[in-house]
Design a protein around this motif. Sequence first.
Motif: not given
Length: 372
Positions: A312-313, A103-105, A120-122
């Motif tokens: 968070h991620h 969920v956090l990621a 997505s770089l994140k």
Amino acid sequence: MTDAALASLTHLVLWSAFAVGLLFGAVTQRTGFCTMGAVSDIVAMGDWTRMRQWALAAGVTMLGFAALAWTGTVDPAKTLYASTRWLWLSALSGGAIFGFGMVLASGCASKTLVRVGGGSLKSLVVMIVLGVAGFATLKGITAVLRTATVDRVAVESATQASLPAWAAQLLPVSVPVAALAIGLVLGLALLAFALADREFLGQRNNLLAGFGVGAAVLAMWWVTGHLGHIAEHPQTLEETFLATNSTRAEGLSFVSPIAYSLDWLMFFSDRSKLLSVGIVTVAGVIAGSAVVALAQRSFRWEGFGDTRDLGHHLVGASLMGVGGVTAMGCSIGQGITGISTLSATSFVAVAAMIAGAVAGLKYQMWRVERSL
């Protein structure tokens, strides 16, 4: 079998696994299939559509694996999930940690790979951190903690820790018959739940998601458990399953494979580091997702919004790496692949992942309310 024939078969297994990854990546990018998203839709909106997608995929896989096992195509006792130890605490703690982390990621391990393919770089950062945390839990500092704590708590049994083996002890039936019966009952129940909604049936994407993901998981079982199975390796004279990290039949999963992928990239010049089905599947998922994203013109570069988002991620990725290895699989590796074998540990892991995800979503909702 000659060395040339062995090498040729190994290449065929690897290319087949890559093709399975392509299929999985393409289907999930096209349909938005996501376990975390399924739980999120229910908690936030009461929408069960994506959970029905998951149920359809799980039902297809369960029925298919029951057929593979009954016909002798794949031996359930020789899969990664087969064990005489019911690791209920590892599954419970690891699953809950993984569920909260995804969920956090912003998504589980498979969704992370799909998003990497979409630009997505994140998610690329999440993938790298997840891989490092996962490898540390396989062989590093958190592995020492894992083996010294939760892995020591288990129910030892003379038989396999699985629903069919337990049923065979209570009823006058053999394990194969129990496996077929339970697989059919649970598989058909999942299909009935998924297909009972007319609105769900009216959307082609829903059927593509369920049947496509289910087909990919079954294909991986066939590749590792049948195509790559050698009764007697010409060099070791032992039974083996080609190109698997565990030397056993491995289904579709992503936490450990991401960890092994990073290890292979970092130590590429080390000849002992060989490609495995998990590594090529990771590459296949990213490639399949990228192809569909480019074809649909949905490919977009994406970065973090701010340092809080990054934080968070990073935490979520770390939790997924630790939890996924501890639970012996991710939301696909245990959530669909594992339960298809009717492993008792897998069912505990899935329940814990869902509970962890719900807790994570409640936490995110609390954060939003507090900031208002």
